[in-house]
Design a protein around this motif. Structure first.
Motif, PDB file in Angstrom:
ATOM      1  N   ARG A 142       0.835  -1.214   0.000  1.00 43.89           N
ATOM      2  CA  ARG A 142       0.000   0.000   0.000  1.00 43.89           C
ATOM      3  C   ARG A 142       0.870   1.264   0.000  1.00 43.89           C
ATOM      4  O   ARG A 142       0.597   2.212  -0.723  1.00 43.89           O
ATOM      5  CB  ARG A 142      -0.951  -0.004   1.190  1.00 43.89           C
ATOM      6  CG  ARG A 142      -1.902   1.172   1.119  1.00 43.89           C
ATOM      7  CD  ARG A 142      -2.999   1.135   2.135  1.00 43.89           C
ATOM      8  NE  ARG A 142      -2.523   0.740   3.434  1.00 43.89           N
ATOM      9  CZ  ARG A 142      -3.237   0.013   4.280  1.00 43.89           C
ATOM     10  NH1 ARG A 142      -4.417  -0.428   3.945  1.00 43.89           N
ATOM     11  NH2 ARG A 142      -2.749  -0.301   5.459  1.00 43.89           N
ATOM     12  N   GLN A 146       0.738   4.107  -2.850  1.00 37.18           N
ATOM     13  CA  GLN A 146       0.450   5.496  -2.468  1.00 37.18           C
ATOM     14  C   GLN A 146       1.528   6.445  -2.984  1.00 37.18           C
ATOM     15  O   GLN A 146       1.235   7.525  -3.477  1.00 37.18           O
ATOM     16  CB  GLN A 146       0.382   5.618  -0.949  1.00 37.18           C
ATOM     17  CG  GLN A 146      -1.029   5.547  -0.430  1.00 37.18           C
ATOM     18  CD  GLN A 146      -1.067   5.535   1.086  1.00 37.18           C
ATOM     19  OE1 GLN A 146      -0.253   4.886   1.733  1.00 37.18           O
ATOM     20  NE2 GLN A 146      -2.016   6.247   1.645  1.00 37.18           N
ATOM     21  N   MET A 149       1.136   7.012  -6.649  1.00 32.71           N
ATOM     22  CA  MET A 149      -0.024   7.881  -6.903  1.00 32.71           C
ATOM     23  C   MET A 149       0.310   9.347  -6.593  1.00 32.71           C
ATOM     24  O   MET A 149      -0.066  10.247  -7.335  1.00 32.71           O
ATOM     25  CB  MET A 149      -1.214   7.424  -6.051  1.00 32.71           C
ATOM     26  CG  MET A 149      -1.806   6.110  -6.519  1.00 32.71           C
ATOM     27  SD  MET A 149      -3.063   5.500  -5.371  1.00 32.71           S
ATOM     28  CE  MET A 149      -4.362   6.715  -5.602  1.00 32.71           C
ATOM     29  N   GLU A 150       1.030   9.564  -5.509  1.00 33.56           N
ATOM     30  CA  GLU A 150       1.440  10.937  -5.144  1.00 33.56           C
ATOM     31  C   GLU A 150       2.304  11.546  -6.239  1.00 33.56           C
ATOM     32  O   GLU A 150       2.118  12.685  -6.639  1.00 33.56           O
ATOM     33  CB  GLU A 150       2.335  10.865  -3.896  1.00 33.56           C
ATOM     34  CG  GLU A 150       1.663  11.204  -2.590  1.00 33.56           C
ATOM     35  CD  GLU A 150       2.630  10.844  -1.461  1.00 33.56           C
ATOM     36  OE1 GLU A 150       2.149  10.143  -0.553  1.00 33.56           O
ATOM     37  OE2 GLU A 150       3.842  11.207  -1.512  1.00 33.56           O
ATOM     38  N   ILE A 172      -6.208  -3.081  -1.876  1.00 34.41           N
ATOM     39  CA  ILE A 172      -5.353  -1.896  -1.741  1.00 34.41           C
ATOM     40  C   ILE A 172      -5.881  -0.775  -2.643  1.00 34.41           C
ATOM     41  O   ILE A 172      -6.068   0.359  -2.206  1.00 34.41           O
ATOM     42  CB  ILE A 172      -3.886  -2.213  -2.137  1.00 34.41           C
ATOM     43  CG1 ILE A 172      -3.286  -3.229  -1.172  1.00 34.41           C
ATOM     44  CG2 ILE A 172      -3.044  -0.935  -2.189  1.00 34.41           C
ATOM     45  CD1 ILE A 172      -1.892  -3.724  -1.561  1.00 34.41           C
ATOM     46  N   TYR A 173      -6.162  -1.102  -3.912  1.00 33.33           N
ATOM     47  CA  TYR A 173      -6.597  -0.059  -4.848  1.00 33.33           C
ATOM     48  C   TYR A 173      -7.963   0.495  -4.456  1.00 33.33           C
ATOM     49  O   TYR A 173      -8.201   1.699  -4.548  1.00 33.33           O
ATOM     50  CB  TYR A 173      -6.606  -0.596  -6.292  1.00 33.33           C
ATOM     51  CG  TYR A 173      -5.217  -0.977  -6.758  1.00 33.33           C
ATOM     52  CD1 TYR A 173      -4.218  -0.016  -6.866  1.00 33.33           C
ATOM     53  CD2 TYR A 173      -4.885  -2.293  -7.062  1.00 33.33           C
ATOM     54  CE1 TYR A 173      -2.931  -0.355  -7.259  1.00 33.33           C
ATOM     55  CE2 TYR A 173      -3.606  -2.645  -7.450  1.00 33.33           C
ATOM     56  CZ  TYR A 173      -2.636  -1.678  -7.542  1.00 33.33           C
ATOM     57  OH  TYR A 173      -1.358  -2.016  -7.925  1.00 33.33           O
ATOM     58  N   ARG A 175      -9.197   0.764  -1.462  1.00 35.92           N
ATOM     59  CA  ARG A 175      -9.013   1.666  -0.313  1.00 35.92           C
ATOM     60  C   ARG A 175      -8.359   2.976  -0.711  1.00 35.92           C
ATOM     61  O   ARG A 175      -8.499   3.979  -0.023  1.00 35.92           O
ATOM     62  CB  ARG A 175      -8.215   0.967   0.787  1.00 35.92           C
ATOM     63  CG  ARG A 175      -9.059  -0.123   1.431  1.00 35.92           C
ATOM     64  CD  ARG A 175      -8.368  -0.712   2.608  1.00 35.92           C
ATOM     65  NE  ARG A 175      -8.334   0.229   3.723  1.00 35.92           N
ATOM     66  CZ  ARG A 175      -8.434  -0.136   4.983  1.00 35.92           C
ATOM     67  NH1 ARG A 175      -8.602  -1.393   5.286  1.00 35.92           N
ATOM     68  NH2 ARG A 175      -8.368   0.740   5.931  1.00 35.92           N
ATOM     69  N   LEU A 176      -7.652   2.965  -1.829  1.00 42.11           N
ATOM     70  CA  LEU A 176      -7.009   4.200  -2.284  1.00 42.11           C
ATOM     71  C   LEU A 176      -7.868   4.940  -3.314  1.00 42.11           C
ATOM     72  O   LEU A 176      -7.401   5.852  -3.987  1.00 42.11           O
ATOM     73  CB  LEU A 176      -5.620   3.893  -2.852  1.00 42.11           C
ATOM     74  CG  LEU A 176      -4.606   3.419  -1.791  1.00 42.11           C
ATOM     75  CD1 LEU A 176      -3.298   2.972  -2.427  1.00 42.11           C
ATOM     76  CD2 LEU A 176      -4.323   4.534  -0.774  1.00 42.11           C
ATOM     77  N   LYS A 212      -8.873   5.353 -11.444  1.00 39.87           N
ATOM     78  CA  LYS A 212      -8.982   6.501 -10.530  1.00 39.87           C
ATOM     79  C   LYS A 212      -8.793   7.761 -11.343  1.00 39.87           C
ATOM     80  O   LYS A 212      -7.813   7.889 -12.070  1.00 39.87           O
ATOM     81  CB  LYS A 212      -7.928   6.405  -9.430  1.00 39.87           C
ATOM     82  CG  LYS A 212      -7.982   7.605  -8.505  1.00 39.87           C
ATOM     83  CD  LYS A 212      -7.497   7.266  -7.133  1.00 39.87           C
ATOM     84  CE  LYS A 212      -7.373   8.509  -6.266  1.00 39.87           C
ATOM     85  NZ  LYS A 212      -8.661   9.005  -5.801  1.00 39.87           N
TER      86      LYS A 212
END
Ligand SMILES: CC(C)(COP(=O)(O)OP(=O)(O)OC[C@H]1O[C@@H](n2cnc3c(N)ncnc32)[C@H](O)[C@@H]1OP(=O)(O)O)[C@@H](O)C(=O)NCCC(=O)NCCS
Length: 213
Positions: A142, A146, A149-150, A172-173, A175-176, A212
């Protein structure tokens, strides 16, 4: 024995990390990912040159993160990603359909299409996440997702997608903030594609295209 997460550090991966990355993917992704197991494609040679080329191009994208043990510097986890234009990503998947690998042909069935990315030009494609078993279940995957993604957001990426082929990674995805836009139950194509589903847990037969924006 389980590894302590504090003994690891996240690092940016570059083309110089290629050998180690390819080795970790072969040992800890291909040999453990349900789709590869069911398709009997658990070694790099099943994919010919495309295996190395794909890793190299994503390492060149500047969006790949790894985890290393602080003392030994050994790589114990990685998350790769590639950036591209929507039209390039759709063409790439059409090419995959022509490829020989069963896994790649299946992933091409839950393909992105231009309609999913209206008004979007640059997209981050998340691929390969794996963690050495010694460090699993501690949030390392995770953290790496993350971080990628940041970096995407910081560099103006407008949308991201992933093809999740395992329940833990899909979790994981989700939850993100990723949403499932397509899914495919491997049991519906097992005979046609020659998959051996007896080799994987029953709950691991659903693969998902997740987005996303
Ligand atoms: C999938 C994988 C990357 C997860 O790595 P990880 O570092 O263990 O994942 P995390 O610790 O970040 O955990 C992610 C979620 O899974 C849960 N989880 C992790 N290991 C678990 C286990 N053994 N049993 C149950 N849940 C588990 C975590 O609790 C977490 O859920 P939460 O957010 O609801 O708490 C790792 O198992 C792996 O390398 N698998 C083989 C390669 C593969 O299949 N990759 C994915 C293909 S898309």
């Amino acid at each position: 024995m389980a590894g302590d997460l504090e003994k690891t550090e996240l690092v940016m991966l570059t083309p110089g990390d290629f050998e180690e990355v390819a080795q970790l993917i072969e040992r800890h992704f291909l040999k453990r990912n349900p789709l590869n197991i069911a398709a009997n494609e658990t070694s790099a040679e099943c994919f010919g040159d495309s295996f190395g080329l794909r890793i190299k191009s994503s390492l060149e994208s500047g969006f790949c993160v790894g985890a290393r043990e602080k003392t030994t510097k050994k790589m114990v986890g990685l998350k790769l990603a590639s950036v591209g234009r929507v039209d390039q990503l759709c063409t790439r998947d059409t090419e995959r359909l022509r490829g020989k690998s069963v896994g790649c042909r299946i992933l091409a069935m839950i393909n992105v299409d231009a309609e999913m990315f209206q008004h979007v030009t640059s997209v981050l494609f998340l691929l390969y996440v794996c963690v050495h078993p010694r460090y699993c279940g501690r949030g390392l995957a995770r953290m790496m997702v993350q971080k990628v993604m940041e970096m995407g957001r910081d560099r103006g990426i407008e949308a991201m997608f992933v093809q999740a082929t395992n329940t833990l990674s899909a979790r994981i995805y989700t939850r993100l903030g990723f949403e499932t836009v397509k899914s495919l139950d491997l049991s519906t194509i097992a005979d046609e594609m020659g998959l051996d589903l007896s080799l994987i847990p029953q709950e691991e037969t659903i693969i998902k295209l997740m987005l996303k924006r």
